[in-house]
Write an enzyme that holds these catalytic residues in place. Structure first.
Site, mmCIF file in Angstrom:
data_model
loop_
_atom_site.group_PDB
_atom_site.id
_atom_site.type_symbol
_atom_site.label_atom_id
_atom_site.label_comp_id
_atom_site.label_asym_id
_atom_site.label_seq_id
_atom_site.Cartn_x
_atom_site.Cartn_y
_atom_site.Cartn_z
ATOM 1 N N LYS A 1 -10.739 4.333 -7.409
ATOM 2 C CA LYS A 1 -10.735 4.344 -5.942
ATOM 3 C C LYS A 1 -12.165 4.595 -5.478
ATOM 4 C CE LYS A 1 -8.287 6.651 -2.099
ATOM 5 N NZ LYS A 1 -7.247 7.660 -1.745
ATOM 6 N N SER B 1 -3.478 6.073 1.224
ATOM 7 C CA SER B 1 -4.760 5.430 1.331
ATOM 8 C C SER B 1 -5.224 4.739 0.038
ATOM 9 C CB SER B 1 -5.822 6.448 1.738
ATOM 10 O OG SER B 1 -5.998 7.421 0.740
ATOM 11 N N SER C 1 -1.186 9.852 -0.577
ATOM 12 C CA SER C 1 -1.960 8.623 -0.799
ATOM 13 C C SER C 1 -1.918 8.036 -2.196
ATOM 14 C CB SER C 1 -3.418 8.856 -0.434
ATOM 15 O OG SER C 1 -3.564 8.727 0.941
HETATM 16 N N1 GLN Z 1 -1.538 9.180 5.183
HETATM 17 C C1 GLN Z 1 -2.127 10.479 5.134
HETATM 18 C C2 GLN Z 1 -3.297 10.571 6.072
HETATM 19 O O1 GLN Z 1 -3.562 9.623 6.713
HETATM 20 C C3 GLN Z 1 -2.489 10.846 3.737
HETATM 21 C C4 GLN Z 1 -3.767 10.329 3.280
HETATM 22 C C5 GLN Z 1 -4.130 10.803 1.915
HETATM 23 O O2 GLN Z 1 -3.297 11.332 1.165
HETATM 24 N N2 GLN Z 1 -5.391 10.679 1.595
HETATM 25 O O3 GLN Z 1 -3.938 11.566 6.184
#
Ligand code: GLN
Length: 446
Positions: free
Chosen positions: A52, A127, A151
């Protein structure tokens, strides 16, 4: 070389990679071949993976999918990256993601959205959407991800693969660009629990460079994969099988639980009474920490700098104004607001108290059960653009994943039967440092 060719052929349709590093990958693959020829290989020697783009990779652009870091070449490797290199894994490049990991659909990336390989009109989740799509499409065998509020698990569910977010502190955060430091955790997206076990094995463990990294021994994750679930006490929280959940998803989740019960596990219906408060608490705590962490991007030392600033304020304002996207700005503003002197008690402190209650709910549950099962996400992958105009609708997609991060517990998503041709994830939540048990139960379902 086969995987690089697959990326070349298929990634223009998916956009799962931000940067591909063919020369470095071929050199690493040669080195791996030589190690294997000398009989010195391990389980990851020569295995094609991707990182990532939130993990620093020495000499390679590390953008966090933000215009702010579009020109940032990391001067060092994140700990999880160097450990995977040492284990002989071959990195093919850096995967797309939501900007600074803020999002649930991979649509906030400066480099454009990633498409779900099962249906390219749909989101891959986020994400870590690029990592999930790349693994699902066979562009690499495993990928690193991070999970601050789901995410790893939610994109794994949407793309029909396996994802594990370990206990907070199990993997080092050193070199992983910070979003919400008390929630961020590195983990793995892979094709199976067995693959994930080998990758996690190489990544996990103490690192003196991260003061929140746990100094706990790392068990051998692959040895117990075949243990029978006989006598396993499964907790099914009634709040996770709520009316908001698509009934077809509820049915396939129930089927998977039933299968484990046929193999000898026992089902216990439990309650996590404060679950409904997890989304509001998270969307105070995470933006608060993000507003503080992202203060470092000021256009001075690294990252985007605006042209011809007239003074320091202008430099800060325009560099940040141009460098960050809408969702990141929204989070910084919310975070700054909830931490401000007049609102700190009403929002930030209150959210921290709710966080404690959520953790206590889990502690009560784990006095009675060994593992908690439920859905990973309330829906299957939704259409691109479906939730971009309504941030609250987007945040609600995190309803089942976020409480685990608030409590610091390990969580996993494994594919179960699809619904209407789209993948569904079963979520497994374990007690602290129970990754081996999660991987074992997941393996029994694969
Ligand atoms: N969807 C969540 C957010 O927007 C989680 C994102 C994540 O785990 N990095 O914060």
């Amino acid at each position: 070389a086969d995987y690089l060719a697959r990326i070349e052929r298929h990634d223009s349709a998916l956009n799962s990679f931000i940067t591909v590093t063919p020369e470095a990958a071929l050199a690493a693959a040669d080195a791996a071949d030589q190690r294997l020829a000398r009989g010195e290989g391990g389980p990851l020697t020569g295995i094609p993976i991707a990182h990532k783009d939130i993990f620093c990779t020495q000499g390679v652009r590390t953008s966090c999918a933000s215009r702010m870091l579009d020109n940032f070449i990391a001067p060092y490797d994140a700990t999880v990256v160097s450990r995977l290199n040492q284990a002989g894994a071959v990195s093919l490049g850096k995967t797309n993601m939501d900007e600074f990991a803020m999002g649930s659909s991979n649509e906030t990336s400066w480099y454009g959205p990633v498409k779900n390989p099962w249906d390219t009109t749909r989101v891959p989740g986020g994400s870590s959407g690029g990592s999930a799509a790349a693994v699902a499409a066979g562009l690499c065998l495993a990928a690193t991800g991070t999970d601050t509020g789901g995410s790893i698990r939610q994109p794994a569910a949407f793309c029909g693969i396996t994802g594990i977010k370990p206990t907070y502190g199990r993997c080092s955060r050193w070199g992983m660009i910070a979003f919400a430091s008390s929630l961020d955790q590195a983990g793995v997206l892979a094709r199976s629990a067995a693959d994930a076990a080998h990758v996690l094995q190489a990544m996990a463990g103490f690192d003196p460079n991260d003061s929140t990294c746990a100094d706990e021994p790392v068990p051998d994750y692959a040895t117990n994969l075949n243990d029978s679930p006989r006598g396993l006490r499964i907790g099914v929280p009634r709040e996770f099988l709520s009316p908001e959940l698509d009934s077809r998803i509820a049915a396939v989740i129930e089927q998977a639980i039933e299968l484990l019960c046929q193999l000898g596990a026992e089902r216990h219906d439990i309650s996590l009474p404060n679950s409904a408060l997890s989304v509001p608490a998270y969307y105070v705590v995470a933006p608060a920490e993000c507003s503080s962490n992202l203060a470092r991007f000021d256009g001075v030392r690294f990252g985007h700098r605006c042209a011809d600033p007239i003074d320091l304020d202008d430099l800060y304002q325009r560099s940040r104004g141009e460098g960050f996207g809408t969702e990141v700005k929204r989070r910084i503003m919310i975070g700054t607001y909830v931490l401000s002197a007049g609102y700190y008690d009403a929002y930030y402190l209150k959210a921290q108290k709710i966080r404690r209650l959520i953790k206590e709910d889990f502690q009560r549950a784990f006095a009675e059960v060994d593992i908690i099962l439920g859905p990973t996400a309330p829906t299957t992958a939704f259409a691109l653009g479906a939730k971009t105009a309504d941030p609250v609708a987007m945040y609600l997609n995190d309803i089942f994943t976020i409480s685990t991060n608030l409590a610091g517990l390990p969580g996993m998503s494994v594919p179960v039967a699809p619904v209407a041709g789209l993948p569904v994830g079963l979520q497994l939540i374990g007690n602290y440092f129970a990754e081996a048990r999660l991987l074992n139960v997941a393996h029994q379902l694969q």
